[in-house]
Design an enzyme around this catalytic site. Structure first.
Site, PDB file in Angstrom:
ATOM      1  N   PRO A 161       0.973  -1.231  -0.014  1.00 30.82           N
ATOM      2  CA  PRO A 161      -0.166   0.039  -0.112  1.00 30.82           C
ATOM      3  C   PRO A 161       1.127   1.277   0.009  1.00 30.82           C
ATOM      4  O   PRO A 161       1.970   1.149   0.477  1.00 30.82           O
ATOM      5  CB  PRO A 161      -0.655  -0.192   1.186  1.00 30.82           C
ATOM      6  N   ALA A 221       1.644   4.138   3.633  1.00 31.43           N
ATOM      7  CA  ALA A 221       1.286   3.184   4.731  1.00 31.43           C
ATOM      8  C   ALA A 221       2.593   2.968   5.777  1.00 31.43           C
ATOM      9  O   ALA A 221       2.586   2.138   6.348  1.00 31.43           O
ATOM     10  CB  ALA A 221       0.793   2.259   4.482  1.00 31.43           C
ATOM     11  N   GLY A 222       3.613   3.782   5.459  1.00 37.61           N
ATOM     12  CA  GLY A 222       4.895   3.455   6.107  1.00 37.61           C
ATOM     13  C   GLY A 222       5.607   2.404   5.956  1.00 37.61           C
ATOM     14  O   GLY A 222       6.441   1.719   6.552  1.00 37.61           O
ATOM     15  N   SER A 232       6.963   2.906   0.323  1.00 36.63           N
ATOM     16  CA  SER A 232       6.542   2.942  -0.924  1.00 36.63           C
ATOM     17  C   SER A 232       7.286   4.105  -1.783  1.00 36.63           C
ATOM     18  O   SER A 232       7.866   3.916  -2.914  1.00 36.63           O
ATOM     19  CB  SER A 232       5.178   3.218  -0.947  1.00 36.63           C
ATOM     20  N   ASP A 257      15.016   4.492   4.987  1.00 38.21           N
ATOM     21  CA  ASP A 257      14.204   3.986   3.965  1.00 38.21           C
ATOM     22  C   ASP A 257      14.801   3.779   2.618  1.00 38.21           C
ATOM     23  O   ASP A 257      14.486   2.474   1.998  1.00 38.21           O
ATOM     24  CB  ASP A 257      12.798   4.762   3.653  1.00 38.21           C
TER      25      ASP A 257
HETATM   26  C1  MEV Z   1       9.941   6.910   8.349  1.00 45.02           C
HETATM   27  O1  MEV Z   1       9.633   5.753   7.600  1.00 45.02           O
HETATM   28  C2  MEV Z   1      10.963   6.795   9.451  1.00 45.02           C
HETATM   29  C3  MEV Z   1      11.260   7.909  10.378  1.00 45.02           C
HETATM   30  O2  MEV Z   1      12.016   7.578  11.260  1.00 45.02           O
HETATM   31  C4  MEV Z   1      11.473   9.435   9.485  1.00 45.02           C
HETATM   32  C5  MEV Z   1      12.958   8.774   8.764  1.00 45.02           C
HETATM   33  O3  MEV Z   1      13.658   8.107   9.244  1.00 45.02           O
HETATM   34  O4  MEV Z   1      13.429   9.701   8.052  1.00 45.02           O
HETATM   35  C6  MEV Z   1       9.797   8.436  11.198  1.00 45.02           C
END
Ligand code: MEV
Length: 307
Positions: free
Chosen positions: A100, A103-104, A107, A148
């Protein structure tokens, strides 16, 4: 002449196991690549003067990457292409994903990594691909930690500290994870700003919370390497509480975490930026009770093993 693209490229999704938010401030995080990332395919357009297009039906995206576009995905992709000296005309790019979006689960990093690989090709160094991905990630997320992009490019389980080479982690036993989408979209930039505002307001209280998140990561890595799932589950619960103290949880995520634990999860925490996105549960002895506890949310089960 049109600048060439490679015909196909792919990237991983990611799930942050422990350490989100604190990683922005230089503390460690541990994250795992998800095989269900993104695959991009490029075909020449009939007229090489036409702008590059990007179509990803799974994410409802159908865009022209036009310099005048104010769509964040178009702007981010154009930043990646500019970074790589890639083409802005003459190609149609089509993508497929089982993740998705928003959604963290990484993506946007998967998209920007795969796009960089369409330009650089399959033999590009991971560092070059990550640098290009970050040019796009800044459009989406302000000043991301880079976690990420690194996981999207490299996959596996990684211990990551901003600005340092990542360390690959070998789980001593497969990690049975369950990712449960809340269905609530989230913005990483907003949540990073929330956490920062709490830190600036109460530094003497909030700095130790960030340090504790980093300690949970180190203990979590030890538990992962030794196959100690019970300790890892406790660390998930502790991390969820700490993320609440950083102001990035929500009543919906807190309820989901409680429901997952009541359904037999060894532990549960939000994953990624928070306030929406996904819950991450460490599966206990009966995965089916977790599925039954979230009948409308389609939990995704992933077993992360040594690579
Ligand atoms: C976002 O997937 C992860 C966070 O730690 C932000 C980042 O690492 O840039 C919230």
């Amino acid at each position: 002449m049109t600048i060439p693209l490679h015909p196909r490229a792919e990237a991983h999704g990611k799930v942050i196991v422990l350490g989100e938010h604190a990683v922005v401030y230089g503390y460690p995080a541990v994250a795992a690549g998800l095989p269900q990332g993104v695959v991009l395919e490029a075909q020449p357009r009939p007229d090489p003067r036409l702008p590059v297009t990007l179509t990803i039906p799974a994410w409802d995206l159908d865009l022209e990457l036009h310099p005048a576009s104010d769509h964040p995905v178009a702007r981010a992709c154009l930043e990646v292409l500019a970074h790589c000296d890639g083409p802005v005309t003459g190609w149609a790019i089509r993508g497929a994903s089982a993740l998705p979006s928003r959604a963290g689960l990484g993506s946007s990093a998967a998209l920007t990594v795969a796009l960089a690989r369409l330009v650089y090709g399959p033999d590009a160094s991971i560092d070059d691909v990550v640098a290009a991905s970050l040019a796009g990630e800044r459009v989406f997320h302000g000043e991301p930690s880079g976690l990420d992009s690194r996981v999207a490019a490299q996959g596996g389980v990684l211990r990551y500290v901003r600005g340092e080479p990542p360390r690959a982690i070998n789980p001593g036993a497969p990690l049975p994870l369950c990712i449960i989408p809340s269905g609530i979209p989230r913005s990483t930039a907003d949540q990073v700003a929330r956490c920062r505002s709490r830190l600036e307001h109460l530094p003497s209280v909030v700095r130790p919370v960030l340090i504790a998140v980093g300690q949970a990561v180190e203990s979590g890595i030890h538990a992962i390497e030794h196959g100690d799932l019970d300790t890892l589950g406790v660390l998930f619960d502790v991390a969820h509480g700490l993320l609440g103290a950083l102001d990035v949880s929500s009543p919906a995520l807190d309820r989901m975490a409680a429901d997952a634990r009541a359904a037999g999860a060894r532990g549960a925490k939000l994953t990624g930026a928070g306030r929406g996105g996904c819950l991450l549960a460490l599966v206990g002895d009966a995965p089916e009770t977790l599925t039954a506890a979230f009948p409308n949310l389609r939990p995704l089960f992933v077993e992360v093993a040594a690579s």
